[in-house]
Design an enzyme around this catalytic site. Structure first.
Site, short mmCIF file in Angstrom:
data_model
loop_
_atom_site.label_atom_id
_atom_site.label_comp_id
_atom_site.label_asym_id
_atom_site.label_seq_id
_atom_site.Cartn_x
_atom_site.Cartn_y
_atom_site.Cartn_z
N GLY A 1 -25.14 2.22 0.71
CA GLY A 1 -24.25 2.77 -0.31
C GLY A 1 -24.91 2.65 -1.68
O GLY A 1 -25.76 1.76 -1.91
N GLY B 1 -22.71 3.54 -4.58
CA GLY B 1 -21.57 3.91 -5.41
C GLY B 1 -21.20 2.75 -6.33
O GLY B 1 -22.03 1.91 -6.69
N ASN B 2 -19.93 2.71 -6.71
CA ASN B 2 -19.48 1.70 -7.68
C ASN B 2 -19.81 0.27 -7.25
O ASN B 2 -20.39 -0.50 -8.02
CB ASN B 2 -17.96 1.87 -7.90
CG ASN B 2 -17.37 0.72 -8.69
OD1 ASN B 2 -16.83 -0.22 -8.11
ND2 ASN B 2 -17.50 0.76 -9.99
N LYS C 1 0.86 -1.19 0.00
CA LYS C 1 0.00 0.00 0.00
C LYS C 1 0.89 1.23 0.00
O LYS C 1 2.02 1.17 0.51
CB LYS C 1 -0.88 0.01 1.26
CG LYS C 1 -2.17 0.75 1.07
CD LYS C 1 -3.19 -0.10 0.34
CE LYS C 1 -4.46 0.66 0.04
NZ LYS C 1 -5.49 -0.23 -0.52
P1 NAD Z 1 -18.07 5.06 -3.93
O1 NAD Z 1 -17.38 6.30 -3.47
O2 NAD Z 1 -18.30 4.81 -5.38
O3 NAD Z 1 -19.52 4.95 -3.21
C1 NAD Z 1 -19.69 5.10 -1.83
C2 NAD Z 1 -21.19 5.15 -1.56
O4 NAD Z 1 -21.38 5.16 -0.15
C3 NAD Z 1 -21.88 6.40 -2.10
O5 NAD Z 1 -23.15 6.05 -2.62
C4 NAD Z 1 -22.06 7.27 -0.86
O6 NAD Z 1 -23.16 8.15 -0.96
C5 NAD Z 1 -22.32 6.19 0.17
N1 NAD Z 1 -22.12 6.63 1.54
C6 NAD Z 1 -21.12 7.38 2.06
N2 NAD Z 1 -21.34 7.60 3.37
C7 NAD Z 1 -22.50 6.96 3.68
C8 NAD Z 1 -23.26 6.82 4.87
N3 NAD Z 1 -22.85 7.34 6.02
N4 NAD Z 1 -24.40 6.09 4.81
C9 NAD Z 1 -24.83 5.55 3.66
N5 NAD Z 1 -24.15 5.65 2.50
C10 NAD Z 1 -23.00 6.35 2.52
O7 NAD Z 1 -17.24 3.87 -3.25
P2 NAD Z 1 -17.13 2.36 -3.73
O8 NAD Z 1 -16.00 2.25 -4.69
O9 NAD Z 1 -18.47 1.84 -4.09
O10 NAD Z 1 -16.60 1.67 -2.38
C11 NAD Z 1 -17.48 1.38 -1.31
C12 NAD Z 1 -16.74 0.56 -0.27
O11 NAD Z 1 -16.22 -0.63 -0.87
C13 NAD Z 1 -15.54 1.22 0.41
O12 NAD Z 1 -15.46 0.73 1.73
C14 NAD Z 1 -14.36 0.71 -0.39
O13 NAD Z 1 -13.14 0.75 0.36
C15 NAD Z 1 -14.81 -0.72 -0.62
N6 NAD Z 1 -14.14 -1.36 -1.76
C16 NAD Z 1 -14.26 -0.86 -3.02
C17 NAD Z 1 -13.63 -1.49 -4.07
C18 NAD Z 1 -13.78 -0.99 -5.48
O14 NAD Z 1 -13.25 -1.66 -6.39
N7 NAD Z 1 -14.50 0.10 -5.74
C19 NAD Z 1 -12.86 -2.65 -3.85
C20 NAD Z 1 -12.77 -3.16 -2.56
C21 NAD Z 1 -13.42 -2.51 -1.52
#
Ligand code: NAD
Length: 427
Positions: A218, A220-221, A106
């Site tokens: 959530g 997001g992605n 990291k």
């Molecule tokens: P993102 O930024 O695309 O989406 C995050 C989502 O969470 C958004 O919809 C946001 O509005 C919501 N959110 C934030 N605070 C919130 C709250 N208090 N209550 C409810 N919703 C809330 O992020 P992502 O890429 O979807 O990642 C989400 C999680 O998955 C993170 O913990 C990230 O570390 C983990 N993760 C992501 C990946 C990846 O490939 N994207 C891989 C492994 C782990």
């Protein structure tokens, strides 16, 4: 680091617990509870106004017994080396549990991209690579994006590495744009990977996905692609929650007969925030942020943040819930874990459930090193195979040794890395 919480101490405590159960010898414990190597350095940058500023950068290589280190680089004003150490260790376990030939790394830079121009960020990226060019590379340490770094940052880093080394090395970094060495399927990988494991858990529980309802934290992605695949399997999602930037709080959006993903995406910003007035017009109930956890559903998917299922709210989980799939990193506290275990809910722990992202990054690296790129279906098929095999290895051990799924995943990951260190004659 927030307050007194030290993520590295937490990661070491998690490791110590499993190391004791596995009766690892002292030398192996000493080796695995600390990073193999770390680099701390300064990145001087000429700012747009002509002044100079020096940023602190880090790269931690936790363990590379199973292959080149792999892990993201985050830009964050509160970045600490202990956060980077913890995340590097967790990457080692994540790669090991899905059995990909990579170790854990990291990196980070203490900076706030909100207050930096794109040109200044580019200088930080190039400076980071210049400091580390001898210590990273397609066959020893392969960085990727993380918090507040994107495909563009990765491309600048690749370009600098190739300029310094004088050759083309597309496999030195992953998360690049598609067409510039990025892999098809990477956008879908984490959400789809999560649902491949949920699908397998449902099979074990004899539950038809078409008869399930899901509630998601959530949007997001990870959440969006998880929902897409659940819908493809015939299941419905009745509730999603997200952060509201304007009100600085979170809301849950509910439709009892199932949300329409594309309709909701049409009123969602690029940060995964849903416009609540438009949602109301479309017939969604807008509830408080915690409502996602108390729905009468079979599946809960925390896909937002860490520390979301805690001692205070775990009791709100309904008896109907059969599976929890952790899309986010660290959404469940150890106290909540105890309650979930007692309730007999099938837990798919984060470093297994969300490993689709790193698995696809590994595929990106493989494609780059071959300079031959796969079609999207091929990427997703291979992802499914890897995630399904990893899931069953963990669930078989959990059944055989009567272990909670999280503990079983740790046992497998740590055992694999300890064995690799032993086989190499390190300890
Ligand atoms: P993102 O930024 O695309 O989406 C995050 C989502 O969470 C958004 O919809 C946001 O509005 C919501 N959110 C934030 N605070 C919130 C709250 N208090 N209550 C409810 N919703 C809330 O992020 P992502 O890429 O979807 O990642 C989400 C999680 O998955 C993170 O913990 C990230 O570390 C983990 N993760 C992501 C990946 C990846 O490939 N994207 C891989 C492994 C782990």
């Amino acid at each position: 680091m927030k307050g007194d919480f030290n993520p590295f101490e937490m990661a070491q405590a998690q490791f110590d617990k499993v190391a004791d159960q596995l009766n690892l010898d002292q030398a192996t414990k000493d080796l695995l509870r600390n990073p193999l190597r770390e680099y701390h350095f300064s990145i001087p940058v000429r700012m747009d106004d002509g002044s100079y500023k020096v940023f602190r950068g880090f790269r931690v290589q936790h363990n590379d017994a199973k292959g080149p280190n792999k892990g993201g680089i985050r830009f964050h004003p509160q970045e600490t080396v202990d956060t980077v150490r913890a995340l590097a260790m967790w990457m080692t376990w994540k790669c090991a549990v899905v059995n990909i030939p990579l170790g854990g790394g990291k990196g980070g830079v203490i900076c706030d991209p909100h207050n930096l121009s794109m040109h200044e960020q580019e200088q930080i990226c190039r400076g980071w690579v210049r400091q580390l060019a001898k210590n990273i590379g397609p066959i020893n340490d392969v960085p990727a994006p993380d918090v507040m770094t994107s495909a563009q940052h990765m491309l600048w880093m690749l370009d600098e590495y190739e300029a310094v080394s004088g050759s083309k090395f597309p496999g030195v970094i992953t998360g690049k744009p598609v067409g510039m060495g990025g892999s098809l399927g990477r956008t879908e990988a984490t959400g789809f990977g999560l649902i491949y494991t949920v699908r397998e858990a449902l099979k074990l529980l004899n539950i038809d996905p078409a008869n399930t309802s899901t509630s998601v934290q959530g949007f997001g992605n990870v959440a969006q692609y998880a929902i897409r695949l659940i819908n493809q399997l015939g299941g419905k999602v009745i509730c999603v929650s997200c952060w509201d930037q304007e009100d600085q709080t979170s809301y849950s959006f509910k439709k009892e007969d199932g949300i329409d993903l594309d309709e909701l995406l049409g009123i969602t910003d690029r940060f995964g925030g849903i416009e609540k007035d438009k949602a109301k017009e479309l017939g969604y109930e807008v509830l408080d942020g915690d409502a996602w956890i108390e729905q009468e559903v079979e599946i809960l998917l925390p896909c937002a943040l860490e520390n979301q299922i805690r001692e205070d709210n775990v009791v709100k989980i309904k008896d109907s819930v059969k599976v929890i799939g952790e899309g986010a990193n660290g959404p469940t506290t150890p106290e909540a874990d105890k309650v979930i275990e007692e309730k007999g809910i099938f837990m798919i722990p984060d470093f297994l459930a969300n490993a689709g992202g790193v698995t696809c990054s590994y595929f990106e690296q493989v494609q780059c090193n071959m300079n031959y790129y796969w079609e999207k279906d091929e990427v997703l098929d291979r992802l499914d195979t890897k995630m399904t095999a990893a899931f069953h290895a963990v669930s078989d051990l959990s059944k055989k040794r009567k272990l909670y799924m999280r503990d079983a995943a740790y046992v497998i990951a740590i055992q694999r890395v300890a064995q690799a260190c032993k086989d190499r004659g390190w300890v």
